[in-house]
Structure formats: structure tokens, C-alpha cells
Design an enzyme around this catalytic site. Structure first.
Site, PDB file in Angstrom:
ATOM      1  N   ARG A  16       0.845  -1.204   0.000  1.00 50.04           N
ATOM      2  CA  ARG A  16       0.000   0.000   0.000  1.00 50.04           C
ATOM      3  C   ARG A  16       0.876   1.248   0.000  1.00 50.04           C
ATOM      4  O   ARG A  16       0.933   1.971  -0.981  1.00 50.04           O
ATOM      5  CB  ARG A  16      -0.969  -0.021   1.185  1.00 50.04           C
ATOM      6  CG  ARG A  16      -2.154   0.950   1.028  1.00 50.04           C
ATOM      7  CD  ARG A  16      -1.814   2.374   1.398  1.00 50.04           C
ATOM      8  NE  ARG A  16      -1.355   2.505   2.771  1.00 50.04           N
ATOM      9  CZ  ARG A  16      -0.740   3.581   3.245  1.00 50.04           C
ATOM     10  NH1 ARG A  16      -0.500   4.630   2.463  1.00 50.04           N
ATOM     11  NH2 ARG A  16      -0.326   3.625   4.496  1.00 50.04           N
ATOM     12  N   ASP A  17       1.621   1.510   1.071  1.00 48.69           N
ATOM     13  CA  ASP A  17       2.541   2.655   1.061  1.00 48.69           C
ATOM     14  C   ASP A  17       3.607   2.442  -0.011  1.00 48.69           C
ATOM     15  O   ASP A  17       4.079   3.395  -0.642  1.00 48.69           O
ATOM     16  CB  ASP A  17       3.197   2.820   2.437  1.00 48.69           C
ATOM     17  CG  ASP A  17       3.378   4.280   2.835  1.00 48.69           C
ATOM     18  OD1 ASP A  17       3.806   5.069   1.976  1.00 48.69           O
ATOM     19  OD2 ASP A  17       3.102   4.630   3.988  1.00 48.69           O
ATOM     20  N   HIS A  20       3.424   4.069  -3.558  1.00 51.75           N
ATOM     21  CA  HIS A  20       3.865   5.436  -3.879  1.00 51.75           C
ATOM     22  C   HIS A  20       5.147   5.442  -4.716  1.00 51.75           C
ATOM     23  O   HIS A  20       5.167   6.032  -5.808  1.00 51.75           O
ATOM     24  CB  HIS A  20       4.031   6.260  -2.611  1.00 51.75           C
ATOM     25  CG  HIS A  20       2.744   6.623  -1.946  1.00 51.75           C
ATOM     26  ND1 HIS A  20       1.793   7.431  -2.538  1.00 51.75           N
ATOM     27  CD2 HIS A  20       2.238   6.286  -0.731  1.00 51.75           C
ATOM     28  CE1 HIS A  20       0.760   7.577  -1.726  1.00 51.75           C
ATOM     29  NE2 HIS A  20       1.003   6.891  -0.620  1.00 51.75           N
ATOM     30  N   SER A 170       3.615  10.638   9.429  1.00 49.78           N
ATOM     31  CA  SER A 170       3.574  10.634   7.963  1.00 49.78           C
ATOM     32  C   SER A 170       4.777  11.311   7.331  1.00 49.78           C
ATOM     33  O   SER A 170       5.132  11.023   6.188  1.00 49.78           O
ATOM     34  CB  SER A 170       2.301  11.334   7.477  1.00 49.78           C
ATOM     35  OG  SER A 170       1.179  10.928   8.204  1.00 49.78           O
ATOM     36  N   HIS A 201       7.888   6.660   9.187  1.00 47.45           N
ATOM     37  CA  HIS A 201       8.659   6.776   7.948  1.00 47.45           C
ATOM     38  C   HIS A 201      10.120   6.990   8.310  1.00 47.45           C
ATOM     39  O   HIS A 201      10.444   7.498   9.387  1.00 47.45           O
ATOM     40  CB  HIS A 201       8.121   7.906   7.067  1.00 47.45           C
ATOM     41  CG  HIS A 201       6.900   7.511   6.296  1.00 47.45           C
ATOM     42  ND1 HIS A 201       6.964   7.024   5.011  1.00 47.45           N
ATOM     43  CD2 HIS A 201       5.590   7.495   6.641  1.00 47.45           C
ATOM     44  CE1 HIS A 201       5.737   6.739   4.597  1.00 47.45           C
ATOM     45  NE2 HIS A 201       4.887   7.012   5.572  1.00 47.45           N
ATOM     46  N   TYR A 290       4.742  15.798   4.286  1.00 45.41           N
ATOM     47  CA  TYR A 290       4.066  14.527   3.981  1.00 45.41           C
ATOM     48  C   TYR A 290       4.909  13.704   3.006  1.00 45.41           C
ATOM     49  O   TYR A 290       5.287  14.177   1.932  1.00 45.41           O
ATOM     50  CB  TYR A 290       2.703  14.857   3.377  1.00 45.41           C
ATOM     51  CG  TYR A 290       1.714  13.737   3.304  1.00 45.41           C
ATOM     52  CD1 TYR A 290       1.293  13.067   4.445  1.00 45.41           C
ATOM     53  CD2 TYR A 290       1.149  13.370   2.085  1.00 45.41           C
ATOM     54  CE1 TYR A 290       0.349  12.055   4.377  1.00 45.41           C
ATOM     55  CE2 TYR A 290       0.200  12.368   1.999  1.00 45.41           C
ATOM     56  CZ  TYR A 290      -0.190  11.710   3.151  1.00 45.41           C
ATOM     57  OH  TYR A 290      -1.134  10.715   3.069  1.00 45.41           O
TER      58      TYR A 290
END
EC number: 4.1.3.39
Length: 345
Positions: A16-17, A20, A170, A201, A290
Site C-alpha cells: 500500500r505505502d 507510492h 507521515s 517513515h 508529507y
């Protein structure tokens, strides 16, 4: 808090992440290959959607190679022990998306809002609880809110029916002390039966340290990604976190060596670029920006000749948050015009 013998749930973000840095173009075969590896390694919970959650396919966020339905439909039947989760951002994902995910077999729904906007999650959290789903309230960009503000927002989500609340770094901005301060405060304010999670992160290379700090502060769900595949400098690298947990006596149920093999043999080969702390991802963490803004800023750099680092610093100064991706190009255009004007003068 003593962590020796503590059991935690490790929640995988690779699919999912990790969408990106893949520009949401992961193939079904890549997704199935990684998911089955994670399942075999003992990872109990795996998130599968567009990088921006259910319904994220758009001009603003990027068009994926396949629909959420196709990704979920390909992965869920292959799982032997792992459960599948999906992310939903109100305003992007809808209650209809929620029902679709439930019908496909999604176990956990994570309803994500900016850390001061929990009130927009009520409809989706309430709907998920009515569907008897494991329902998570996910407070993004948590470094921008004080512990007191986070408590207020967390209790709203808990009141709507969320059985787990996430404090989410985030931007990869927080240091271990920041994590402990916020999670200890939220843990003390929630009902004992409400779970607490942390999503980190690695933009300041603090992913593992922050995740350990979260466990020490009372979190029992921790997000991580194999080989760190995620926005910015990536998420907390799972194989490293699992090894550290093993050393500390924190029980994850994930095989130390199998997760290394998933990272090395299945995830690293599909990377479009090596996920690492470079000057731009470091700037995300330093400026509190972000993490998924990174590739947008790099594209704007090529288009307008303004460095991605300068764009990100300006985004941080303006305190832009997730959902304002369109402002990256606007900011780059403004900066390019200002510089052209100065040069002409």
C-alpha cells in the site's frame, strides 16, 4: 514499560505505502508474489490498496495498473494465515468502497484523517463497525499536533467505534522522544481495550528507533514494510525491525530470516529506485513534509527547474498536509516565476 515478552502485531505496508514509489503501477503478479512471501514469513496483517487508499485512482493521486478490486481479489484468496487490511481516506474513499472491501474479504479497515480532523471519520468508522470489521482510526501527520490535541482527536475516533487508534508520523519528522510523549499520552487517555498503533517513515533514519519507542510507550500494532518500500525514504524497514524485536524479546510471530528473504528476493528487485535517505527524502523529515509528496516534487523539479528540496522546504514552511498534492505544482510555478523575475531585474 518492560517490553520483554510483549506481543505485538506487525502490519505490513509494502503493498500500500509501497505503491507510492512504484507510482501505483505494481502488477498483480508482483503483488501476489510479495503477499505470499509475507504470509509465509508469518506477517499477520497486510495492507493492499492504491497508495492513497480505496478510491485513490485519480488525476490528482495517480492511476494504478489495476483497480483496488483486482488487487484485493488477487491477493486475499492466496493467504493462508495473514489477514488483509485496506486504507480509506474520507473524501477519497466512500462507504461504497468500504462495502466492496468487506465483500472481497478485507478484515481491517483503517480510516485516515489529518491529525486535527478526526470528525470527518465518523461516517466511515461507524459503517465499518456495523460491518463488524476490525476498525482503526489513523491520525496522520501527528507531529503537527500536541499530545493534548491528539488525545482529543483519538477519543473522537474511539467514540465513533474505532477499536484501535494509530499515531502516524507521515513525514518521518519525529524523534523517539516525540513518539513516546504522544503515544504515552494517547495510551493513558484511551480505554484499556482500545489498541494503539504507530506508523513511521524512515526520512530521518528513525523508523526502527521510533517504532521501538512506540512499543515501549504502549503501542501493540506497528507498521513496517519489507525493504522499507514506501513513500519518501520508505516506511520502517520490517526485516530490521523484526531483528531488533527478536533481540529485545518482543514477540512478533514473524520469522527473522524469512522476512529478510522477502525483502531481498521479492521486494528489492521490483524497486524503480533504491529506497534510501537521500537529500530530498531527508528534507521531508527535516521540514516535516508529507512523505508521498516526494515524487510529486521531483516531477515538478523536472518541469519547472526548481529543486525538489527547495519545493519541499517551502511546502513545510506553508504547513501543507496530505491531500494538497495539487499545491506542489502551484508552489513550483510560483517559485519559478519569482526566480525568473529576480533574474530579469
Amino acid at each position: 514499560m518492560t517490553v520483554q515478552g510483549k506481543k505485538i502485531t506487525v502490519h505490513d505496508m509494502t503493498l500500500r505505502d509501497g505503491m507510492h514509489p512504484k507510482r501505483h503501477l505494481m502488477t498483480l503478479e508482483q503483488m501476489k508474489n510479495i503477499a505470499t512471501g509475507l504470509d509465509e514469513a508469518g506477517v499477520p496483517l497486510i495492507e493492499v490498496t492504491h497508495g492513497d487508499g480505496l478510491g485513490g485512482s485519480s488525476v490528482n493521486y495517480g492511476f494504478p495498473a489495476h483497480s483496488d478490486e483486482e488487487y484485493l481479489g488477487a491477493v486475499i484468496p492466496l493467504m493462508k494465515q495473514a489477514k488483509i487490511s485496506a486504507l480509506l481516506l474520507p473524501g477519497i474513499g466512500t462507504v461504497e468502497h468500504l462495502h466492496m472491501a468487506k465483500d472481497l474479504g478485507v478484515h481491517t479497515i483503517r480510516v485516515a484523517t489529518h491529525c486535527t480532523e478526526a470528525d470527518v471519520s465518523e461516517q466511515h468508522i461507524t459503517a465499518a463497525r456495523k460491518l463488524d470489521m476490525d476498525t482503526v482510526g489513523f491520525l496522520m501527520m501527528a507531529h503537527m499536533a500536541s499530545p493534548e490535541k491528539l488525545i482529543t482527536q483519538a477519543k473522537l475516533m474511539e467514540g465513533y467505534g474505532a477499536n484501535c487508534i494509530y499515531v502516524t508520523d507521515s513525514a518521518g519528522y519525529m524523534l523517539p522522544g516525540d513518539v513516546k510523549l504522544r503515544l504515552e499520552a494517547v495510551r493513558a487517555a484511551l480505554r484499556p481495550e482500545t489498541e494503539l498503533g504507530f506508523h513511521g517513515h524512515h526520512n530521518l533514519a528513525m523508523g526502527v528507533a521510533n517504532s521501538v519507542a512506540a512499543v515501549e510507550a504502549g503501542a501493540n500494532r506497528i507498521d513496517a514494510a519489507a525493504a522499507g518500500l514506501g513513500a519518501g525514504a520508505g516506511n520502517t524497514p520490517m526485516e530490521v525491525f523484526i531483528a531488533v524485536c527478536d533481540r529485545m524479546g518482543i514477540e512478533t510471530g514473524v520469522d527473522v530470516f524469512k522476512i529478510q528473504d522477502v525483502a531481498e528476493d521479492r521486494v528489492v528487485p521490483i524497486m524503480d529506485h533504491i529506497i534510501r535517505v537521500d537529500r530530498d527524502s531527508l528534507t521531508l523529515g527535516y521540514a516535516g513534509v508529507y512523505s508521498s509528496f516526494l515524487l510529486f516534487a521531483k516531477r515538478a523539479e523536472k518541469k519547472y527547474g526548481v529543486s525538489a528540496r527547495d519545493i519541499l522546504v517551502e511546502m513545510g514552511r506553508r504547513k501543507m498536509v496530505g491531500g494538497q498534492e495539487d499545491m506542489i505544482e502551484d508552489t513550483a510555478i510560483t517559485m519559478a516565476r519569482e526566480r525568473a523575475g529576480c533574474a530579469a531585474a
